[in-house]
Design a protein around this motif. Structure first.
Motif, PDB file in Angstrom:
ATOM      1  N   LYS A   1       7.180  -3.892  -5.710  1.00 33.73           N
ATOM      2  CA  LYS A   1       6.647  -4.079  -7.059  1.00 33.73           C
ATOM      3  C   LYS A   1       6.682  -5.543  -7.496  1.00 33.73           C
ATOM      4  CE  LYS A   1       5.372   0.031  -8.117  1.00 33.73           C
ATOM      5  NZ  LYS A   1       3.928   0.300  -8.267  1.00 33.73           N
TER       6      LYS A   1
ATOM      7  N   VAL B   1       1.499  -5.044  -8.046  1.00 36.51           N
ATOM      8  CA  VAL B   1       2.536  -5.905  -7.474  1.00 36.51           C
ATOM      9  C   VAL B   1       2.484  -7.283  -8.143  1.00 36.51           C
ATOM     10  CG1 VAL B   1       3.400  -7.014  -5.388  1.00 36.51           C
ATOM     11  CG2 VAL B   1       2.455  -4.701  -5.279  1.00 36.51           C
TER      12      VAL B   1
ATOM     13  N   TYR C   1      -2.343  -2.461  -6.918  1.00 36.42           N
ATOM     14  CA  TYR C   1      -1.119  -1.703  -6.699  1.00 36.42           C
ATOM     15  C   TYR C   1       0.005  -2.142  -7.640  1.00 36.42           C
ATOM     16  CZ  TYR C   1      -3.222   0.301  -2.518  1.00 36.42           C
ATOM     17  OH  TYR C   1      -4.041   0.986  -1.652  1.00 36.42           O
TER      18      TYR C   1
ATOM     19  N   LYS D   1       0.808  -1.212   0.000  1.00 37.64           N
ATOM     20  CA  LYS D   1       0.000   0.000   0.000  1.00 37.64           C
ATOM     21  C   LYS D   1       0.847   1.271   0.000  1.00 37.64           C
ATOM     22  CE  LYS D   1      -3.923  -2.200   2.312  1.00 37.64           C
ATOM     23  NZ  LYS D   1      -4.780  -2.242   3.519  1.00 37.64           N
ATOM     24  N   ASP D   2       2.064   1.181   0.559  1.00 39.07           N
ATOM     25  CA  ASP D   2       2.962   2.346   0.563  1.00 39.07           C
ATOM     26  C   ASP D   2       3.799   2.438  -0.707  1.00 39.07           C
ATOM     27  OD1 ASP D   2       2.003   2.989   3.038  1.00 39.07           O
ATOM     28  OD2 ASP D   2       3.654   2.061   4.141  1.00 39.07           O
ATOM     29  N   ASP D   3       3.501   1.571  -1.666  1.00 35.66           N
ATOM     30  CA  ASP D   3       4.199   1.581  -2.959  1.00 35.66           C
ATOM     31  C   ASP D   3       5.695   1.330  -2.785  1.00 35.66           C
ATOM     32  OD1 ASP D   3       4.156   1.695  -5.717  1.00 35.66           O
ATOM     33  OD2 ASP D   3       4.634   3.828  -5.780  1.00 35.66           O
ATOM     34  N   LYS D   4       6.048   0.451  -1.854  1.00 34.68           N
ATOM     35  CA  LYS D   4       7.446   0.097  -1.625  1.00 34.68           C
ATOM     36  C   LYS D   4       7.795  -1.279  -2.201  1.00 34.68           C
ATOM     37  CE  LYS D   4       7.786   2.744   2.684  1.00 34.68           C
ATOM     38  NZ  LYS D   4       8.070   2.668   4.152  1.00 34.68           N
TER      39      LYS D   4
END
Length: 208
Positions: free
Chosen positions: A11, A37, A35, A6-9
């Motif tokens: 992929k 991923v 997101y 959710k924090d885009d950390k």
């Protein structure tokens, strides 16, 4: 892991095998897709990178969800059937034994449980009631002990409607619940995930 997603950390996620991912439900897979991923099994041809991999994943997750729904339905139907037949469902509380689907007072622990409730009702002291129970070899953790005192089964009727011989009256049970509610304090918990959270089951109250 979800916080990283959710924090885009994150992929891409690498996994040792596909079995762990097959335990995910479709909703969680949709969250990963939302997101962007991707994930891939290290030792097997199983991933969500290619179109073919995504197609295979969606089919397997749909099948797994269908099996989960069928199992939930069977369990619910079995529960309703047993309840309609008057069969006790659930973990047997301390002080009772199960015979032919019915609850009866346990001769080995009956005296201790009765003394425990008598002590609490006369003193309204959890510590004294626990000490009295310990004299008869009945030990509880304090948090579990509070749940035990409030268990409606001891008043003659369990939460699923099963009737049994009571240790206390319904009025006594109401009094215990009122006292416990009035003394309830709100605890502030840190946001910590413990290793065995949701896995270990209390042998007395049956809660995780």
């Amino acid at each position: 892991v979800l916080e990283y997603v959710k924090d885009d950390k994150m992929k891409k996620c690498l996994e040792e095998n596909k079995e762990k991912h097959q335990q995910l439900d479709k909703e969680l897979q949709e969250l990963l897709d939302k997101y962007g991923v991707q994930w891939q099994a290290i030792w097997e041809d199983y991933e969500t990178i290619s179109a073919e991999g995504k197609f295979k994943t969606n089919i397997m997750l749909s099948v797994a969800q269908s099996e989960s729904d069928k199992l939930a339905t069977r369990m619910r139907d079995s529960y309703q059937y047993r309840k309609a037949k008057g069969i006790y469902v659930g973990r047997v509380p301390v002080g009772y034994i199960r015979k032919n689907g019915k609850l009866y007072k346990d001769p080995e622990t009956q005296e201790g449980v009765q003394a425990m409730f008598d002590t609490y009702l006369s003193t309204l002291s959890t510590s004294r009631a626990m000490s009295k129970a310990a004299e008869y070899g009945l030990t509880f953790q304090r948090t579990c002990f509070a749940k035990t005192l409030k268990n409606p089964t001891y008043a003659g009727e369990s939460s699923n409607g099963h009737k049994c011989e009571p240790y206390i009256t319904p009025e006594d049970h109401d009094l215990i619940c009122q006292v416990k509610h009035s003394r309830k304090t709100k605890l502030v918990h840190e946001k910590v995930v413990y290793l065995f959270s949701g896995l270990l089951v209390c042998g007395y109250c049956g809660r995780r």
